[in-house]
Scaffold this motif. Structure first.
Motif, PDB file in Angstrom:
ATOM      1  N   LEU A  34     -18.531  21.584   2.125  1.00 41.58           N
ATOM      2  CA  LEU A  34     -18.098  22.215   0.878  1.00 41.58           C
ATOM      3  C   LEU A  34     -18.794  21.614  -0.332  1.00 41.58           C
ATOM      4  N   PHE A  35     -19.042  20.307  -0.275  1.00 47.10           N
ATOM      5  CA  PHE A  35     -19.613  19.624  -1.437  1.00 47.10           C
ATOM      6  C   PHE A  35     -21.101  19.342  -1.302  1.00 47.10           C
ATOM      7  N   GLU A  36     -21.751  19.957  -0.330  1.00 46.97           N
ATOM      8  CA  GLU A  36     -23.194  19.864  -0.240  1.00 46.97           C
ATOM      9  C   GLU A  36     -23.820  20.716  -1.349  1.00 46.97           C
ATOM     10  N   PRO A  37     -25.045  20.387  -1.761  1.00 42.67           N
ATOM     11  CA  PRO A  37     -25.699  21.174  -2.821  1.00 42.67           C
ATOM     12  C   PRO A  37     -25.808  22.650  -2.430  1.00 42.67           C
ATOM     13  N   SER A  38     -25.655  23.519  -3.421  1.00 44.89           N
ATOM     14  CA  SER A  38     -25.754  24.955  -3.172  1.00 44.89           C
ATOM     15  C   SER A  38     -27.192  25.346  -2.831  1.00 44.89           C
TER      16      SER A  38
END
Length: 239
Positions: A34-38
């Motif tokens: 979820l918190f990985e770079p877009s």
């Protein structure tokens, strides 16, 4: 920006099905993705930038706020519904820079007092007519029916669009998202493309078709050789 809605939606559906990995839930690893770079700036083949400019800082701020409030209408209604697109997305973060084409007749003040938004999209080739995507008409409608409502509209206030292919995007799009900048982003894009199930399936079909063609060629050679053997007379050796 993190991956956001797509990952949250997947987690929600997994939760409803009771398919969440309990070990990942206990360890907290379930939130890692979820918190990985877009991957927004490598996830689409085509992009549209909108550079919002004004003649002064005060004018630019007022004008930009008005345009920002109508961007989702442009993306969802005017572009998303009117053009043959399979997917379209607005990147919600503005860039304090002007990426308008250098040929645009902008003053130094306009370029200094500007912000830029990016829109990523995919073309639905099955619905496409001809080779050109008529974005300009929708942008003209956006100016005439939405942006014309702003008052007072001061000379020098404008919105300048520019089209980019993914590899043509400016470096500022990747700074702060990917360690290694644009070069690292393009490498990740290649990894994602190669890992795409549809691409893998297409490559497998291509390999199968190539193998089938090769086997057919071999079979034809065998049949030709057999036919030639039947046609040739049997040579006898006389003493």
């Amino acid at each position: 920006f993190s991956r956001g809605h797509n990952v949250v939606d997947k987690l929600y559906k997994d939760f409803q099905r009771g398919a969440l990995d309990e070990e990942k839930v206990r360890s907290g690893d379930i939130w890692t993705e979820l918190f990985e770079p877009s991957d927004f700036f490598i996830g689409y083949p085509h992009y549209l930038s909108l550079c919002i400019v004004g003649p002064s800082q005060a004018d630019a701020q007022a004008w930009a706020g008005f345009v920002e409030s109508r961007l989702r209408k442009l993306v969802s209604d005017m572009l998303g519904r009117s053009l043959p697109l399979s997917k379209i997305q607005l990147w919600p973060k503005k860039f304090d820079a002007c990426v308008a084409d250098r040929s645009a007749l902008l003053t130094h003040a306009q370029r200094a007092n500007s912000i830029t938004y990016f829109i990523g999209f995919r073309v639905d080739t099955l619905r496409m007519r001809g080779n050109q995507l008529d974005i300009e008409r929708q942008l003209t409608n956006f100016r005439n029916f939405e942006l014309s409502r702003f008052s007072p509209l001061v000379p020098g206030m404008d919105v300048l669009p520019r089209a980019f292919a993914v590899k043509e995007l400016p470096k500022i799009c990747f700074e702060g998202i990917y360690e290694g900048g644009k070069v690292a982003a393009m490498k990740r894009r290649r990894v994602l493309i190669e890992a795409d199930p549809k691409r893998q399936e297409a490559k497998a079909k291509k390999r199968l078709a190539k193998l089938k063609k090769k086997m057919e060629a071999i079979q034809k050679k065998k049949e030709a050789a057999a036919a030639k053997t039947k046609e040739d007379p049997i040579e006898t050796v006389s003493n």
